[in-house]
Design a protein around this motif. Structure first.
Motif, mmCIF file in Angstrom:
data_model
loop_
_atom_site.group_PDB
_atom_site.id
_atom_site.type_symbol
_atom_site.label_atom_id
_atom_site.label_comp_id
_atom_site.label_asym_id
_atom_site.label_seq_id
_atom_site.Cartn_x
_atom_site.Cartn_y
_atom_site.Cartn_z
ATOM 1 N N GLU A 61 0.827 -1.212 0.000
ATOM 2 C CA GLU A 61 0.000 0.000 0.000
ATOM 3 C C GLU A 61 0.862 1.263 0.000
ATOM 4 O O GLU A 61 0.419 2.331 -0.437
ATOM 5 C CB GLU A 61 -0.946 -0.009 1.205
ATOM 6 C CG GLU A 61 -2.014 1.055 1.175
ATOM 7 C CD GLU A 61 -2.837 1.097 -0.110
ATOM 8 O OE1 GLU A 61 -3.130 2.222 -0.579
ATOM 9 O OE2 GLU A 61 -3.186 0.036 -0.660
ATOM 10 N N GLY A 62 2.104 1.158 0.460
ATOM 11 C CA GLY A 62 3.014 2.305 0.440
ATOM 12 C C GLY A 62 3.282 2.816 -0.968
ATOM 13 O O GLY A 62 3.545 4.006 -1.163
ATOM 14 N N LEU A 63 3.199 1.933 -1.963
ATOM 15 C CA LEU A 63 3.376 2.368 -3.359
ATOM 16 C C LEU A 63 2.257 3.319 -3.762
ATOM 17 O O LEU A 63 2.502 4.326 -4.437
ATOM 18 C CB LEU A 63 3.427 1.157 -4.292
ATOM 19 C CG LEU A 63 4.615 0.221 -4.102
ATOM 20 C CD1 LEU A 63 4.415 -1.068 -4.891
ATOM 21 C CD2 LEU A 63 5.914 0.907 -4.506
ATOM 22 N N ASN A 64 1.033 3.012 -3.342
ATOM 23 C CA ASN A 64 -0.101 3.908 -3.629
ATOM 24 C C ASN A 64 0.043 5.227 -2.882
ATOM 25 O O ASN A 64 -0.274 6.289 -3.427
ATOM 26 C CB ASN A 64 -1.428 3.231 -3.280
ATOM 27 C CG ASN A 64 -1.746 2.095 -4.227
ATOM 28 O OD1 ASN A 64 -1.562 2.212 -5.430
ATOM 29 N ND2 ASN A 64 -2.213 0.988 -3.677
ATOM 30 N N ARG A 65 0.510 5.153 -1.628
ATOM 31 C CA ARG A 65 0.707 6.395 -0.860
ATOM 32 C C ARG A 65 1.768 7.267 -1.536
ATOM 33 O O ARG A 65 1.597 8.485 -1.659
ATOM 34 C CB ARG A 65 1.091 6.080 0.579
ATOM 35 C CG ARG A 65 -0.080 5.601 1.430
ATOM 36 C CD ARG A 65 0.249 5.562 2.921
ATOM 37 N NE ARG A 65 1.282 4.591 3.250
ATOM 38 C CZ ARG A 65 1.067 3.312 3.517
ATOM 39 N NH1 ARG A 65 -0.158 2.824 3.483
ATOM 40 N NH2 ARG A 65 2.066 2.510 3.823
ATOM 41 N N LEU A 66 2.866 6.640 -1.989
ATOM 42 C CA LEU A 66 3.899 7.402 -2.692
ATOM 43 C C LEU A 66 3.326 8.003 -3.968
ATOM 44 O O LEU A 66 3.585 9.160 -4.297
ATOM 45 C CB LEU A 66 5.119 6.531 -2.991
ATOM 46 C CG LEU A 66 6.251 7.194 -3.763
ATOM 47 C CD1 LEU A 66 6.794 8.429 -3.030
ATOM 48 C CD2 LEU A 66 7.383 6.186 -4.020
ATOM 49 N N GLY A 67 2.531 7.235 -4.694
ATOM 50 C CA GLY A 67 1.901 7.746 -5.914
ATOM 51 C C GLY A 67 1.015 8.948 -5.633
ATOM 52 O O GLY A 67 1.014 9.929 -6.395
ATOM 53 N N THR A 68 0.275 8.904 -4.541
ATOM 54 C CA THR A 68 -0.572 10.035 -4.158
ATOM 55 C C THR A 68 0.279 11.271 -3.878
ATOM 56 O O THR A 68 -0.060 12.386 -4.298
ATOM 57 C CB THR A 68 -1.421 9.672 -2.920
ATOM 58 O OG1 THR A 68 -2.272 8.569 -3.267
ATOM 59 C CG2 THR A 68 -2.262 10.848 -2.455
ATOM 60 N N LEU A 69 1.399 11.078 -3.181
ATOM 61 C CA LEU A 69 2.295 12.206 -2.892
ATOM 62 C C LEU A 69 2.905 12.767 -4.174
ATOM 63 O O LEU A 69 3.023 13.996 -4.324
ATOM 64 C CB LEU A 69 3.399 11.773 -1.931
ATOM 65 C CG LEU A 69 2.957 11.323 -0.540
ATOM 66 C CD1 LEU A 69 4.153 10.868 0.283
ATOM 67 C CD2 LEU A 69 2.186 12.416 0.173
ATOM 68 N N LEU A 70 3.277 11.881 -5.088
ATOM 69 C CA LEU A 70 3.840 12.338 -6.366
ATOM 70 C C LEU A 70 2.800 13.140 -7.147
ATOM 71 O O LEU A 70 3.110 14.200 -7.714
ATOM 72 C CB LEU A 70 4.337 11.151 -7.194
ATOM 73 C CG LEU A 70 5.547 10.403 -6.645
ATOM 74 C CD1 LEU A 70 5.800 9.131 -7.455
ATOM 75 C CD2 LEU A 70 6.788 11.286 -6.636
ATOM 76 N N ALA A 71 1.558 12.641 -7.183
ATOM 77 C CA ALA A 71 0.502 13.344 -7.913
ATOM 78 C C ALA A 71 0.203 14.698 -7.275
ATOM 79 O O ALA A 71 0.056 15.705 -7.983
ATOM 80 C CB ALA A 71 -0.760 12.482 -7.948
ATOM 81 N N GLU A 72 0.137 14.727 -5.953
ATOM 82 C CA GLU A 72 -0.117 15.993 -5.265
ATOM 83 C C GLU A 72 1.003 16.996 -5.535
ATOM 84 O O GLU A 72 0.749 18.185 -5.733
ATOM 85 C CB GLU A 72 -0.261 15.759 -3.765
ATOM 86 C CG GLU A 72 -0.662 17.000 -3.004
ATOM 87 C CD GLU A 72 -0.879 16.749 -1.520
ATOM 88 O OE1 GLU A 72 -0.582 17.673 -0.737
ATOM 89 O OE2 GLU A 72 -1.343 15.662 -1.162
ATOM 90 N N SER A 73 2.228 16.502 -5.566
ATOM 91 C CA SER A 73 3.371 17.383 -5.842
ATOM 92 C C SER A 73 3.333 17.893 -7.268
ATOM 93 O O SER A 73 3.586 19.083 -7.511
ATOM 94 C CB SER A 73 4.676 16.623 -5.595
ATOM 95 O OG SER A 73 4.744 16.197 -4.257
ATOM 96 N N ALA A 74 3.007 17.023 -8.200
ATOM 97 C CA ALA A 74 2.908 17.439 -9.605
ATOM 98 C C ALA A 74 1.831 18.513 -9.758
ATOM 99 O O ALA A 74 2.026 19.511 -10.462
ATOM 100 C CB ALA A 74 2.609 16.233 -10.491
#
Length: 184
Positions: free
Chosen positions: A55-68
């Motif tokens: 699930e950490g991969l999804n959390r990282l993806g969310t952070l990447l999307a929010e940053s973008a």
């Protein structure tokens, strides 16, 4: 001469097609320990490894999307950013944890953390796993740094994607060293 170590260095290859399983347990610990053995002027240990799996991969993806999004990226880039970590079963975000020092400039600390990425990738390959060191504009996003709880001086130096190769490794052809060498 240690032929197996030399062979590992001479056959280093990135693998972008990765699948489960990811390294774990003692194998992952060896990978992390290899990173901690990177050259380190002043013994500052200027690195931190942020592991994302499951699930950490999804959390990282969310952070990447929010940053973008915060950085003003287009909608398609934001959508793609959320999916980036899902390309491997384990992503290690490698951070240069910079300590102000009168003899060790920030640049050297960034290089040390970069060496840690290379050492970890080599340790993964030595144990039968594949990996690829990825970068991109998001590793410079100050918003991502904030979301990850990093300090102002800290710098992401790369995302190390690790897993089991889903394809055979393509060993790069040898370059002619004479094309890169100039004696002084």
């Amino acid at each position: 001469m240690n032929q197996s170590a030399l062979s590992l260095l001479l056959t280093r290859a990135s693998c972008g097609l990765l699948q489960a399983p990811a390294p774990d347990g003692e194998i992952l610990e060896h990978i992390l320990q290899a990173g901690l053995r990177a050259p380190d002027h002043g013994h500052l240990q200027p690195f931190q490894f942020l592991l994302a799996e499951g699930e950490g991969l999804n959390r990282l993806g969310t952070l990447l999307a929010e940053s973008a999004k915060a950085d003003g990226a287009a909608d398609d880039v934001i959508e793609r950013a959320a999916q980036l970590p899902l390309r491997a079963p384990l992503v290690i975000t490698v951070v240069a944890k910079v300590t102000p020092h009168n003899k060790v400039p920030e640049f050297e600390q960034h290089l040390s953390a970069g060496c840690a990425v290379m050492a970890m990738q080599m340790a993964a390959q030595a144990q039968g796993f594949g990996g690829i060191w990825r970068s991109g504009p998001l590793m410079y996003s100050r918003r991502l740094h904030e979301l990850l709880g990093l300090n102002e001086r800290d710098q992401i130096v790369g995302f190390l994607y690790l897993g089991t190769p889903a394809t055979s490794l393509r060993i790069p052809s040898f370059a002619n060293s004479a094309d890169f060498v100039r004696r002084i």
